[in-house]
Design an enzyme around this catalytic site. Structure first.
Site, short mmCIF file in Angstrom:
data_model
loop_
_atom_site.label_atom_id
_atom_site.label_comp_id
_atom_site.label_asym_id
_atom_site.label_seq_id
_atom_site.Cartn_x
_atom_site.Cartn_y
_atom_site.Cartn_z
N LYS A 13 0.83 -1.22 0.00
CA LYS A 13 0.00 0.00 0.00
C LYS A 13 0.85 1.25 0.00
O LYS A 13 0.58 2.19 -0.75
CB LYS A 13 -0.87 0.08 1.26
N ARG A 88 -8.96 1.28 9.75
CA ARG A 88 -8.40 -0.01 10.15
C ARG A 88 -9.47 -0.90 10.79
O ARG A 88 -9.19 -2.03 11.10
CB ARG A 88 -7.34 0.19 11.22
N ARG A 127 11.81 -5.69 5.06
CA ARG A 127 11.57 -4.29 4.69
C ARG A 127 12.57 -3.32 5.34
O ARG A 127 12.84 -3.43 6.54
CB ARG A 127 10.14 -3.96 5.12
N ARG A 160 11.95 -0.76 10.49
CA ARG A 160 10.92 -0.18 11.36
C ARG A 160 10.83 -0.96 12.67
O ARG A 160 10.94 -2.17 12.69
CB ARG A 160 9.57 -0.23 10.66
N ARG A 171 0.44 -7.88 14.05
CA ARG A 171 -0.16 -6.95 13.07
C ARG A 171 -1.01 -7.72 12.07
O ARG A 171 -2.07 -7.27 11.66
CB ARG A 171 0.93 -6.13 12.37
#
Ligand code: AMP
Length: 224
Positions: A13, A88, A127, A160, A171
């Protein structure tokens, strides 16, 4: 065009949003980015959100909705926007509908970027983001030329805080239980479209653009 981008953490996204910003010249509004900025600045809001984010849970609706209302009332959001990471859950989606109704600017499209769970896990653990320019990498699928350095600006690449395996598991569970029901919510409104989020970034972006351009060219229809 007013767009909600839906998709699990790691679905791409954020990457697609940044490409859309350049192409359509409308702002990306990411509640995750707004929250991370508040954490980095050490504001009271950031202090309240930090531990919740690090655990991979959702920050309270009150905090997020306050932030979003403020952001949507800024002048650049009048020509359209891409919501990334918001809503969310159903309560946030309903609050968004009410806010946009009040502004007389209904949502045009909820676009789901669909990716299988095993691919999501690999993307999230690999990531990395440049601290200076925000460019994103993945150590497995799109590594930088020099380890830990941004190809574009030479900045430091950062993992992150919430991209470790335990938090990622949380998550993804939170996504499944709270965010995935939004797919049905927007399907019922007749606003849902989906693209497969696997393959080359440019190919996914073409599919995303095609959906947006098709929807923009179609007169609004009443939900089924
Ligand atoms: P993201 O960058 O969208 O993956 O968001 C990172 C973290 O920020 C999430 O795991 C949540 O803790 C928090 N967060 C971001 N957006 C929201 C939201 N709309 N509602 C609640 N928490 C959020």
């Amino acid at each position: 065009m007013r767009i909600v981008l839906l998709g699990a953490p790691g679905s791409g996204k954020g990457t697609q949003s940044k490409l859309l910003v350049d192409h359509y010249k409308i702002p990306q509004i990411s509640t995750g980015d707004l929250l991370r900025a508040a954490v980095a600045a050490g504001t009271p809001l950031g202090q309240a959100a930090k531990a919740v984010m690090e655990a991979g849970q959702l920050v309270s609706d009150d905090i997020v909705l306050g932030m979003i209302r403020e952001r949507l009332s800024e002048p650049d959001a009048r020509k359209g926007f891409i919501l990334d990471g918001f809503p969310r859950n159903i309560a946030q989606a309903e609050a968004l509908d009410r806010t946009l109704d009040d502004l007389g600017q209904p949502l045009g499209l909820a676009l789901l970027i669909d990716v299988d769970l095993d691919v999501l896990m690999q993307r999230l653990t690999g990531r990395r983001t440049c601290e200076s320019c925000g460019q994103m990498y993945n150590v497995y699928t799109s590594p930088p030329k020099l380890d830990g350095r941004c190809d574009r600006c030479g900045g430091n690449l950062r993992h992150r805080a919430d991209d470790n395996e335990e938090t990622i598991g949380n998550r993804l569970r939170v996504y499944d239980s709270q965010t995935a029901p939004l797919v049905e919510y927007y399907r019922r409104q007749g606003k849902l479209r989906a693209v497969q989020g696997v393959g080359e970034i440019e190919d996914i972006f073409s599919a995303v653009r095609k959906v947006i351009d098709d929807v923009a060219a179609t007169p609004a229809v009443a939900p089924a």
